[in-house]
Enzyme design. Structure first.
Site, PDB file in Angstrom:
ATOM      1  N   LYS A   1      96.501  59.106  45.427  1.00  0.00           N
ATOM      2  CA  LYS A   1      95.162  60.103  46.508  1.00  0.00           C
ATOM      3  C   LYS A   1      93.540  59.827  45.935  1.00  0.00           C
ATOM      4  O   LYS A   1      93.843  60.451  43.994  1.00  0.00           O
ATOM      5  CB  LYS A   1      95.951  61.635  45.823  1.00  0.00           C
ATOM      6  CG  LYS A   1      94.434  62.184  46.785  1.00  0.00           C
ATOM      7  CD  LYS A   1      95.761  63.523  47.105  1.00  0.00           C
ATOM      8  CE  LYS A   1      94.510  65.155  47.833  1.00  0.00           C
ATOM      9  NZ  LYS A   1      94.778  65.813  47.971  1.00  0.00           N
TER      10      LYS A   1
ATOM     11  N   LYS B   1      95.909  57.390  50.401  1.00  0.00           N
ATOM     12  CA  LYS B   1      94.393  58.327  50.442  1.00  0.00           C
ATOM     13  C   LYS B   1      92.717  58.257  49.541  1.00  0.00           C
ATOM     14  O   LYS B   1      93.589  58.496  48.615  1.00  0.00           O
ATOM     15  CB  LYS B   1      94.976  60.024  50.885  1.00  0.00           C
ATOM     16  CG  LYS B   1      94.311  60.727  51.590  1.00  0.00           C
ATOM     17  CD  LYS B   1      94.655  62.088  51.736  1.00  0.00           C
ATOM     18  CE  LYS B   1      93.663  63.434  52.063  1.00  0.00           C
ATOM     19  NZ  LYS B   1      94.300  64.875  51.941  1.00  0.00           N
TER      20      LYS B   1
END
Length: 327
Positions: free
Chosen positions: A197, A250
């Protein structure tokens, strides 16, 4: 002398479909995110200004939207809770009657076959908007945050969540959560870790939606630097070693190399999260008439599959199902 005639395999729709390398979108690989708000207004529905077509929803309105999407073929939902009150210990994140816990129970009762995935993070519940315990000097305390994440995970498991998705990016949180789940009798509950992330600028609209913008500083001390790729592999391998069953990359569209890296270096399912900013840019350009919104939407998701994603989180999921664009 012969030369390559690639057009032989592109001359008709049937031929193109016959030779296609990346399969079409499947309902089973799509996850729809929802934002559920703790409110006494049972009809609460507020469009998110920076995410056209997406809403903050009361429990009743959430159930209505999910019912519509299930009717259209929805298989998996991801929940983000927006509590009525926040504090510096994120107590509403792990409350038995927290908004996310209420939403899980409601959806599992109404749609027992729906896979309900819950975000495990603290930013929506912290008064300061960070994903961990914050000192008066603005430092995020890693190890002190882990027990709160574990309590949150247990409360969501008790509510009936099918998959837990820790997104906080604290070191060691997967091991802590896995051990807590196993000890509490939830050894069979899968963890889908936000392993790679990034500290991305694509998250802006989400922070409007989840009301989780940091009150001070930024998240660069715990989310990944956007220029790093080998670090992503370290994070992914660490999370798998600690007990993650699936991993998330992400954002998605600008990180196809990371998706491919994860796919080629691991044996677990790889999920790509097409985040709020990616959704909003496509929507904005489509509303201006600058692009064919549906075509770009499908192309963007096919690109993520081509990079190696097995699972796709996208705010376009409801629209794709409604329009019959997934098999």
């Amino acid at each position: 002398m012969n030369f390559y005639r690639g057009r032989r395999l592109r001359q008709s729709t049937v031929m193109r479909d016959f030779c296609r390398e990346t399969p079409p979108l499947l309902r089973e690989e799509l996850i729809m995110p929802y934002f559920v708000v703790e409110t006494e207004n049972r009809s609460y529905r507020k469009e998110i200004a920076s995410m056209p077509g997406q809403y903050q929803l009361s429990l009743d309105e959430l159930e209505k939207d999910v019912a519509r999407d299930v009717e259209n073929g929805l298989v998996s939902a991801m929940l983000y809770g927006i509590p009525a009150a926040k504090d510096a210990q994120a107590t509403s994140a792990w409350s038995e009657d927290g908004i996310a816990q209420q939403a899980v129970r409601r959806l599992k009762k109404s749609f027992p076959n729906l896979l309900v995935i819950t975000d495990v993070c603290l930013c929506e519940y912290m008064s300061h908007g960070h994903c961990g315990i914050l000192t008066e000097h603005g430092l995020i305390l890693n190890d002190e945050t882990l027990p709160i994440l574990a309590k949150t995970a247990i409360s969501l498991a008790e509510a009936g969540a099918d998959i837990l998705a820790p997104s906080d990016m604290m070191d060691g949180r997967i091991r802590t959560i896995r051990e807590a789940l196993d000890h509490a009798g939830y050894a069979s509950l899968p963890i889908m870790s936000y392993a790679a992330k990034y500290a991305s600028s694509f998250y802006g609209p989400f922070r409007d939606a989840a009301e989780s913008a940091p009150a001070c500083g930024d998240r660069k001390s715990y989310q990944m630097d956007v220029g790093n790729s080998r670090e992503a592999l370290r994070e992914i391998k660490a999370d798998i070693a600690e007990g993650a069953d699936m991993i998330i990359v992400k954002p998605a569209s600008s990180y196809g190399d990371i998706i491919a890296l994860a796919k080629s270096n691991t044996l677990v399912p790889v999920c790509a999260y097409q985040v709020s900013g990616e959704y909003s840019m496509i929507m904005a350009a489509a509303q201006k008439g600058w692009i064919n919104g549906q075509a770009v939407m499908l192309e963007s998701l096919n690109g993520l599959k081509r990079a190696g994603a097995d699972i796709l989180v996208s705010y376009f999921t409801s629209r794709i199902l409604k329009d019959g664009l997934a098999r």
